[in-house]
Design a protein around this motif. Structure first.
Motif, PDB file in Angstrom:
ATOM      1  N   UNK A  51      15.027  28.239  37.569  1.00  0.00           N
ATOM      2  CA  UNK A  51      14.318  28.954  38.634  1.00  0.00           C
ATOM      3  C   UNK A  51      13.338  30.004  38.101  1.00  0.00           C
ATOM      4  N   UNK A  52      13.759  30.909  37.189  1.00  0.00           N
ATOM      5  CA  UNK A  52      12.804  31.933  36.740  1.00  0.00           C
ATOM      6  C   UNK A  52      11.556  31.336  36.089  1.00  0.00           C
ATOM      7  N   UNK A  53      11.745  30.276  35.311  1.00  0.00           N
ATOM      8  CA  UNK A  53      10.599  29.627  34.662  1.00  0.00           C
ATOM      9  C   UNK A  53       9.722  28.929  35.692  1.00  0.00           C
ATOM     10  N   UNK A  54      10.346  28.203  36.612  1.00  0.00           N
ATOM     11  CA  UNK A  54       9.621  27.464  37.646  1.00  0.00           C
ATOM     12  C   UNK A  54       8.743  28.399  38.470  1.00  0.00           C
ATOM     13  N   UNK A  55       9.269  29.575  38.778  1.00  0.00           N
ATOM     14  CA  UNK A  55       8.517  30.512  39.623  1.00  0.00           C
ATOM     15  C   UNK A  55       7.333  31.150  38.896  1.00  0.00           C
ATOM     16  N   UNK A  56       7.279  31.010  37.577  1.00  0.00           N
ATOM     17  CA  UNK A  56       6.127  31.508  36.813  1.00  0.00           C
ATOM     18  C   UNK A  56       4.917  30.584  36.930  1.00  0.00           C
ATOM     19  N   UNK A  57       5.165  29.340  37.303  1.00  0.00           N
ATOM     20  CA  UNK A  57       4.076  28.372  37.428  1.00  0.00           C
ATOM     21  C   UNK A  57       3.289  28.614  38.707  1.00  0.00           C
ATOM     22  N   UNK A  58       2.042  28.161  38.716  1.00  0.00           N
ATOM     23  CA  UNK A  58       1.215  28.259  39.927  1.00  0.00           C
ATOM     24  C   UNK A  58       1.776  27.330  40.997  1.00  0.00           C
TER      25      UNK A  58
END
Length: 115
Positions: A51-58
């Motif tokens: 989740x934390x990584x995914x939310x960094x994406x546009x």
């Protein structure tokens, strides 16, 4: 403009779980402690590490991940192209790769809808 479905971006999203990723003993312990063949524990693992990584994406990149997984599920792909090319910190093998991806897809859609 929509991106074409891509197995390589799915594999990139799961790089967190690959032993080729930078050593992080805490992350490795978390991964190894979860039963990745149990939906609840796999969801917890995704919530903590993906989740934390995914939310960094546009938003466009997030849609690409979701659309790619959705596409390969819809054509009944086995996801061997992802799983056969990576060695993970999982303590057991993934019993059902499609179910693993369905859970991942569900979590990604949830993250999108709540952020």
């Amino acid at each position: 403009m929509k991106n074409k479905p891509s197995m390589s971006i799915i594999r990139g999203l799961l790089f967190t779980y690959d032993i080729e990723n930078t050593d992080d003993l805490e992350r490795e312990k978390i991964i190894a402690s979860k039963d990745i063949n149990d939906e609840r524990e796999l969801s917890e693992l995704f919530d903590e590490l993906t989740k934390p990584e995914f939310l960094l994406y546009t938003k466009i990149e997030q849609e690409w991940f979701i659309d790619s997984i959705d596409h390969y599920l819809s054509i009944n792909d086995s996801f061997d192209a992802v799983f056969k090319t990576m060695t993970t910190y999982f303590s057991t093998p993934v019993n059902n790769q499609r179910e693993f991806m369905q859970i991942l897809l569900s979590r990604l859609k949830h993250y999108r809808s709540t952020h």
